[in-house]
Enzyme design. Structure first.
Site, PDB file in Angstrom:
ATOM      1  N   ASP A  64       1.088  -1.094  -0.088  1.00 50.89           N
ATOM      2  CA  ASP A  64      -0.191  -0.253  -0.147  1.00 50.89           C
ATOM      3  C   ASP A  64       0.931   1.286   0.111  1.00 50.89           C
ATOM      4  O   ASP A  64       1.940   1.079   0.362  1.00 50.89           O
ATOM      5  CB  ASP A  64      -1.016   0.177   0.830  1.00 50.89           C
ATOM      6  CG  ASP A  64      -1.822  -1.389   0.720  1.00 50.89           C
ATOM      7  OD1 ASP A  64      -2.265  -1.704   0.443  1.00 50.89           O
ATOM      8  OD2 ASP A  64      -3.173  -1.457   2.255  1.00 50.89           O
ATOM      9  N   HIS A  79       3.744  -1.905   3.076  1.00 46.88           N
ATOM     10  CA  HIS A  79       3.960  -0.581   2.533  1.00 46.88           C
ATOM     11  C   HIS A  79       5.143  -0.377   1.770  1.00 46.88           C
ATOM     12  O   HIS A  79       6.198  -0.645   2.826  1.00 46.88           O
ATOM     13  CB  HIS A  79       3.863   0.114   3.936  1.00 46.88           C
ATOM     14  CG  HIS A  79       2.348   0.191   4.584  1.00 46.88           C
ATOM     15  ND1 HIS A  79       2.509  -0.452   5.148  1.00 46.88           N
ATOM     16  CD2 HIS A  79       1.523   0.731   4.268  1.00 46.88           C
ATOM     17  CE1 HIS A  79       0.469  -0.688   5.223  1.00 46.88           C
ATOM     18  NE2 HIS A  79       0.359   0.486   4.721  1.00 46.88           N
TER      19      HIS A  79
END
Length: 261
Positions: A86, A228
């Site tokens: 993400d 991430h």
């Protein structure tokens, strides 16, 4: 017995020294008559000290995890899992990740921020050319259920348009920031939501080894792993985990493949 890192020991010693000095100062102040303010300050210092210890204990509990207890360490047969990343693309760490995944023959799913994709369209194109999947993560990482319907839809559609301009592709999946979604939004968009079941809190921990241990502990067949690609520690952890799971014979899939199967 915990094996504290040298850095943690220095932090602990500094906490003890600081607490001791402040306590002595408070005691002097109380003898001079200002006992109410001194007691109040002492309580605040003790609470901060306890919170710091608790946070350190939580990190150590992850770092000291025994890899022999991995969720699928002794599993047999085909294990399929999905890496998801993400908040990218990041010009340095996403590029490093893409190179590492390609080298290992791994495909992943990237839920990209529209603003970042707008700044680095070449990385969106590379993601797709390497066989990865690209999903929508809104334009500015806004909590969609906390804004107006129109604002939420604009965040989603703006990101769709940016990805299309970058690579001629429109995502079919969305990961709402914070996992925040509702039936109203679902009715307004044709995108399918994707959440996760493995979360090492890499954005918070930012410790490669701790992230690796947490993923190894939680992952099972069909897991969707949340990471991430905007942190160096997360990218390094992902590649370490990839090597471990590849050695065990695990198969890395895109989210679409996991959800269909």
């Amino acid at each position: 017995m915990k094996n504290y890192k040298s850095g943690s020991l220095w932090v602990r010693l500094a906490q003890i020294l600081f607490f001791g000095v402040v306590t002595a100062w408070i005691m002097i102040g109380s003898h001079q008559g200002d006992t109410g303010e001194a007691d109040n300050l002492k309580n605040r210092i003790e609470m901060a000290y306890t919170s710091a210890e608790a946070a350190e204990d939580d990190t150590d509990s992850v770092a000291d995890y025994d890899a022999d207890n991995d969720a699928e360490n002794d599993a047999e047969g085909d294990i399929e899992i999905a890496f998801t990343f993400d908040d990218g693309p990041h010009p340095v760490w996403t590029q490093k990740l893409l190179d590492g995944l390609k080298k290992r023959g791994i495909r992943a799913t990237f839920f990209v921020i529209g603003k970042s994709a707008e700044e680095h369209p070449e990385l969106i194109k590379q993601m797709l050319e390497d066989g990865n999947q690209v999903g929508n993560h809104t334009y500015s990482h806004i909590q969609l259920t906390a804004c107006s319907r129109n604002s939420a839809l604009e965040e989603i559609q703006r990101t769709q348009d940016i990805i299309y301009r970058a690579a001629g592709f429109c995502p079919e999946y969305i990961r709402p920031p914070f996992g925040s979604w509702n039936d109203t939004l679902q009715e307004e968009t044709s995108l399918e939501t994707v959440l996760w079941d493995v979360d090492p809190y890499d954005w918070k921990v930012q410790d490669t080894d701790a992230i690796v241990r947490s993923i190894l502990k939680q992952t099972k067949d069909g897991s969707i792993i949340l990471l991430h690609d905007v942190y160096e520690t997360s990218v390094d952890a992902a590649l370490k985990v990839a090597d471990i799971f590849l050695e065990r014979g695990y198969r890395f899939c895109t989210v679409e493949e996991i959800m269909i199967e």
